[in-house]
Design a protein around this motif. Structure first.
Motif, PDB file in Angstrom:
ATOM      1  N   PHE A   1      67.336   9.841  31.414  1.00 42.72           N
ATOM      2  CA  PHE A   1      66.361  10.219  30.389  1.00 42.72           C
ATOM      3  C   PHE A   1      65.425   9.058  30.088  1.00 42.72           C
ATOM      4  O   PHE A   1      65.827   7.890  30.142  1.00 42.72           O
ATOM      5  CB  PHE A   1      67.070  10.567  29.071  1.00 42.72           C
ATOM      6  CG  PHE A   1      67.888  11.815  29.102  1.00 42.72           C
ATOM      7  CD1 PHE A   1      69.201  11.793  29.532  1.00 42.72           C
ATOM      8  CD2 PHE A   1      67.361  13.013  28.656  1.00 42.72           C
ATOM      9  CE1 PHE A   1      69.972  12.943  29.535  1.00 42.72           C
ATOM     10  CE2 PHE A   1      68.122  14.170  28.648  1.00 42.72           C
ATOM     11  CZ  PHE A   1      69.422  14.130  29.088  1.00 42.72           C
TER      12      PHE A   1
ATOM     13  N   TYR B   1      62.996   8.119  26.709  1.00 42.41           N
ATOM     14  CA  TYR B   1      62.586   8.456  25.356  1.00 42.41           C
ATOM     15  C   TYR B   1      61.533   7.450  24.903  1.00 42.41           C
ATOM     16  O   TYR B   1      61.555   6.289  25.294  1.00 42.41           O
ATOM     17  CB  TYR B   1      63.780   8.392  24.377  1.00 42.41           C
ATOM     18  CG  TYR B   1      64.703   9.576  24.435  1.00 42.41           C
ATOM     19  CD1 TYR B   1      65.692   9.678  25.414  1.00 42.41           C
ATOM     20  CD2 TYR B   1      64.608  10.595  23.492  1.00 42.41           C
ATOM     21  CE1 TYR B   1      66.554  10.770  25.451  1.00 42.41           C
ATOM     22  CE2 TYR B   1      65.463  11.683  23.522  1.00 42.41           C
ATOM     23  CZ  TYR B   1      66.429  11.765  24.514  1.00 42.41           C
ATOM     24  OH  TYR B   1      67.271  12.845  24.543  1.00 42.41           O
TER      25      TYR B   1
ATOM     26  N   GLN C   1      59.834   5.631  21.464  1.00 45.73           N
ATOM     27  CA  GLN C   1      60.096   5.376  20.055  1.00 45.73           C
ATOM     28  C   GLN C   1      59.002   4.493  19.474  1.00 45.73           C
ATOM     29  O   GLN C   1      58.930   3.305  19.781  1.00 45.73           O
ATOM     30  CB  GLN C   1      61.468   4.720  19.855  1.00 45.73           C
ATOM     31  CG  GLN C   1      61.852   4.564  18.393  1.00 45.73           C
ATOM     32  CD  GLN C   1      63.242   3.975  18.196  1.00 45.73           C
ATOM     33  OE1 GLN C   1      63.779   3.312  19.070  1.00 45.73           O
ATOM     34  NE2 GLN C   1      63.837   4.223  17.039  1.00 45.73           N
TER      35      GLN C   1
ATOM     36  N   PRO D   1      63.243   8.234  18.044  1.00 42.29           N
ATOM     37  CA  PRO D   1      62.995   8.409  19.475  1.00 42.29           C
ATOM     38  C   PRO D   1      62.663   9.858  19.779  1.00 42.29           C
ATOM     39  O   PRO D   1      63.246  10.776  19.173  1.00 42.29           O
ATOM     40  CB  PRO D   1      64.330   8.012  20.121  1.00 42.29           C
ATOM     41  CG  PRO D   1      65.054   7.204  19.101  1.00 42.29           C
ATOM     42  CD  PRO D   1      64.611   7.759  17.772  1.00 42.29           C
TER      43      PRO D   1
ATOM     44  N   PHE E   1      61.943  12.652  23.116  1.00 43.87           N
ATOM     45  CA  PHE E   1      62.201  12.891  24.531  1.00 43.87           C
ATOM     46  C   PHE E   1      60.901  12.875  25.333  1.00 43.87           C
ATOM     47  O   PHE E   1      59.894  13.470  24.932  1.00 43.87           O
ATOM     48  CB  PHE E   1      62.876  14.256  24.667  1.00 43.87           C
ATOM     49  CG  PHE E   1      63.006  14.761  26.076  1.00 43.87           C
ATOM     50  CD1 PHE E   1      62.111  15.698  26.575  1.00 43.87           C
ATOM     51  CD2 PHE E   1      64.031  14.313  26.886  1.00 43.87           C
ATOM     52  CE1 PHE E   1      62.238  16.186  27.856  1.00 43.87           C
ATOM     53  CE2 PHE E   1      64.171  14.805  28.180  1.00 43.87           C
ATOM     54  CZ  PHE E   1      63.267  15.738  28.659  1.00 43.87           C
TER      55      PHE E   1
ATOM     56  N   LEU F   1      62.765   3.904  25.997  1.00 47.14           N
ATOM     57  CA  LEU F   1      64.205   3.782  26.167  1.00 47.14           C
ATOM     58  C   LEU F   1      64.649   4.574  27.391  1.00 47.14           C
ATOM     59  O   LEU F   1      64.318   5.751  27.532  1.00 47.14           O
ATOM     60  CB  LEU F   1      64.942   4.315  24.936  1.00 47.14           C
ATOM     61  CG  LEU F   1      64.460   3.843  23.560  1.00 47.14           C
ATOM     62  CD1 LEU F   1      65.296   4.493  22.460  1.00 47.14           C
ATOM     63  CD2 LEU F   1      64.528   2.337  23.452  1.00 47.14           C
TER      64      LEU F   1
ATOM     65  N   GLU G   1      68.268  17.365  26.119  1.00 46.98           N
ATOM     66  CA  GLU G   1      67.460  16.548  25.231  1.00 46.98           C
ATOM     67  C   GLU G   1      68.113  16.447  23.864  1.00 46.98           C
ATOM     68  O   GLU G   1      68.671  17.412  23.347  1.00 46.98           O
ATOM     69  CB  GLU G   1      66.086  17.194  25.095  1.00 46.98           C
ATOM     70  CG  GLU G   1      65.153  16.582  24.090  1.00 46.98           C
ATOM     71  CD  GLU G   1      63.888  17.396  23.931  1.00 46.98           C
ATOM     72  OE1 GLU G   1      63.704  18.376  24.673  1.00 46.98           O
ATOM     73  OE2 GLU G   1      63.087  17.045  23.040  1.00 46.98           O
TER      74      GLU G   1
ATOM     75  N   PHE H   1      66.097  13.469  17.454  1.00 46.97           N
ATOM     76  CA  PHE H   1      66.501  12.430  16.512  1.00 46.97           C
ATOM     77  C   PHE H   1      65.826  12.607  15.160  1.00 46.97           C
ATOM     78  O   PHE H   1      64.681  13.065  15.066  1.00 46.97           O
ATOM     79  CB  PHE H   1      66.127  11.048  17.048  1.00 46.97           C
ATOM     80  CG  PHE H   1      66.994  10.571  18.175  1.00 46.97           C
ATOM     81  CD1 PHE H   1      66.723  10.947  19.481  1.00 46.97           C
ATOM     82  CD2 PHE H   1      68.076   9.737  17.934  1.00 46.97           C
ATOM     83  CE1 PHE H   1      67.515  10.501  20.536  1.00 46.97           C
ATOM     84  CE2 PHE H   1      68.875   9.284  18.984  1.00 46.97           C
ATOM     85  CZ  PHE H   1      68.591   9.671  20.279  1.00 46.97           C
TER      86      PHE H   1
END
Lengths: 109, 114
Positions: free
Chosen positions: A33, A35, A37, A43, A45, A87, B102, B105
């Motif tokens: 993955f 991500y 942020q 964060p 996707f 990330l 996924e 957050f």
């Protein structure tokens, strides 16, 4: 041990292209993955790769080579809003997600 | 409210205090997570709840105690914390296993322990 390596910080110019690399050593592989942020935010996707090759999504592309334990995130036509941390995270054979420390990308005008 | 929300956004506490962090997800997901994020370190997964059942990370000190009363809510109870526990605490949710799916957050709680 399990390890994810990313550069700590990168700087690029608005309008240019930047490639953020991620190398991993994990017990097994169940997908990778990326991500994004932004400072002080959650964060979000960006991409998921489980097979070798390039996945393109607008200005962002993500590449995976499982044999080399390597991925990169390619950002084209950089905009100031792309300044953020990126990330990398890898799922291992125990269905654990191993995270890198992130790459802080600074975009200059 | 949409997505994943967390309260409070900022918290300052002394080492002898007891406080709780709250997380709520409005996505209908079946799994929720607590992460600790310290500067320049990888995200540390603290606790996982899948279908309201806890999967615990054994390296988390007992001064952190999670609670998941239902599939939409997650708490992290804090007591007798140490200054090194100061960090950003992130809640996340997913539908299914996080190695395939996924995660969404929340904005996090910035915790400072004095």
């Amino acid at each position: 041990g399990q390890n994810i390596d990313q550069p700590t910080e990168m700087t690029a110019t608005e309008g240019a292209i930047v490639q953020i690399n991620c190398t991993y050593q994990t017990s097994g592989f169940n997908g990778l993955f990326w991500y994004q942020q932004h400072a002080g935010e959650a964060p979000t996707f960006l991409s998921y790769n489980v097979l070798d090759g390039l996945e393109e999504k607008g200005r962002f592309s993500s590449f995976l080579s499982r044999s080399k334990g390597y991925s990169y995130l390619l950002l084209k036509e950089l905009q100031m809003k792309d300044s953020a941390s990126y990330l990398c995270a890898v799922g291992d054979s125990n269905y654990q997600l191993i995270w890198g420390a992130g790459t802080k990308l600074i975009i200059k005008p | 409210e949409t997505g994943v929300t967390q309260t409070p956004r900022h918290l300052v506490m002394g080492m002898t205090n007891k406080k709780s962090l709250k997380c709520e997800q409005h996505l209908g997901h079946n799994a929720m997570y607590w992460y600790k994020q310290s500067a320049k370190k990888p995200l540390e997964l603290m606790f996982v709840y899948s279908l309201e059942e806890r999967v615990e990370n054994n390296s988390v000190p007992s001064r952190f105690s999670p609670e998941c009363p239902n599939s939409s809510h997650l708490f992290l109870h804090l007591h007798t914390l140490q200054p090194e526990d100061s960090a950003l605490y992130l809640c996340a949710s997913s539908q299914g296993d996080i190695t395939y799916n996924e995660q969404f957050f929340g904005p996090g709680t910035r915790l400072t322990v004095l």
